[in-house]
Scaffold this active site. Structure first.
Site, PDB file in Angstrom:
ATOM      1  N   ALA A 116      -2.587   0.932  -4.018  1.00  0.00           N
ATOM      2  CA  ALA A 116      -3.935   1.096  -4.654  1.00  0.00           C
ATOM      3  C   ALA A 116      -4.562   2.215  -4.095  1.00  0.00           C
ATOM      4  CB  ALA A 116      -4.848  -0.024  -4.170  1.00  0.00           C
ATOM      5  N   TYR A 117      -4.445   2.631  -2.969  1.00  0.00           N
ATOM      6  CA  TYR A 117      -4.957   3.676  -2.172  1.00  0.00           C
ATOM      7  C   TYR A 117      -4.530   5.077  -3.265  1.00  0.00           C
ATOM      8  CZ  TYR A 117      -5.562   7.917   0.991  1.00  0.00           C
ATOM      9  OH  TYR A 117      -6.068   8.970   1.572  1.00  0.00           O
ATOM     10  N   GLN A 118      -2.957   5.369  -3.231  1.00  0.00           N
ATOM     11  CA  GLN A 118      -2.522   6.144  -3.873  1.00  0.00           C
ATOM     12  C   GLN A 118      -2.854   6.299  -5.470  1.00  0.00           C
ATOM     13  OE1 GLN A 118       1.659   5.176  -2.123  1.00  0.00           O
ATOM     14  NE2 GLN A 118       1.604   7.787  -1.624  1.00  0.00           N
TER      15      GLN A 118
END
Length: 252
Positions: free
Chosen positions: A156-158
């Site tokens: 999700a961060y990426q």
């Protein structure tokens, strides 16, 4: 002191200034002559950093707020214009992290990291362009090397950092005719509170990550801030739409 340096005479809004890359960028930008408006959620941290800078003879002020809230982001820019009369540059460095496989991420965590990293960047761009429309300027967004590669456990961060790159490139096209340059930096492993937290939970994973860096070390917050400094300065006057890796060669 503001008469010399790469940002001499420029008013710069620094979003996400309370710690890590943002706080060291504030110190560096001030030393390079910028007049600074510092923004982040932590009013106490901002007040301490503002006091530090002003005690050293620099010009700085601060405004607290949440980068994912439209009214707060508008207040960042309005406070800058009210206090200093214009906006020449902006460094959008606020960010939230997330760890866990995509099938393990909760909806709440997914929404949180998207709200800060993607919506927050978009809100900042929207308000900063409003202030720069008449006279031009430069904007730098913080993405990550995770913005153009995959890595297990940070999905999700990426995804948010991929989105920041898309926003940056589109904003460069949209606003180039107005004399507004928009670029991004893409740090690799960097000695920030985020990396410290990750090292505590997965020390072997962090060690492997750093061992893969050709320079065999994590970057420092000042080294990352130096890249943002150059992109904001007139020395990068023909540079727009670029995503600059600051990763010790990891993506080479």
């Amino acid at each position: 002191m503001a008469g010399d340096g790469m940002l001499a005479g420029k008013v710069v809004l620094l979003v996400g200034a309370s710690s890590g890359i943002g706080a060291d960028a504030a110190r560096l930008f001030a030393a390079e002559g910028a007049t600074l408006m510092l923004a982040a959620r932590s009013a106490d941290a901002l007040a301490g950093l503002t006091d530090e800078l002003t005690a050293a003879g620099h010009t700085a002020a601060h405004v607290a707020g949440d980068v994912s809230v439209a009214a707060d982001v508008a207040s960042f820019v309005d406070a800058t214009l009210d206090r200093f009369g214009r906006l020449d540059g902006a460094f959008n460095n606020a960010g939230a992290n997330q760890q866990g496989r995509l099938d393990e991420v909760s909806e709440q965590d997914f929404d949180r990291v998207m709200a800060v990293n993607v919506k927050g960047t978009w809100l900042c761009l929207r308000e900063q362009v409003r202030a720069m429309r008449a006279s031009g300027g430069a904007i730098v967004n913080t993405s990550s090397i995770g913005g153009y590669r995959g890595n297990t456990g940070l999905g999700a961060y990426q995804a948010t950092k991929h989105a920041v790159i898309g926003l940056t490139r589109t904003a460069a096209h949209d606003n180039g005719p107005l004399g507004i340059r928009v670029n991004a930096i893409a740090p690799g492993p960097t000695e920030t509170p985020m990396l410290t937290h990750w090292r505590a939970s997965d020390p072997d994973g962090v060690a492997r990550r750093i061992a893969a860096v050709p320079l065999r070390k994590a970057g420092t917050t000042t080294e990352v801030a130096e890249a943002a400094l150059w992109l904001l300065s007139d020395r990068a006057g023909q540079v727009s739409g670029v995503v600059l890796p600051v990763d010790g060669g990891l993506t080479a």
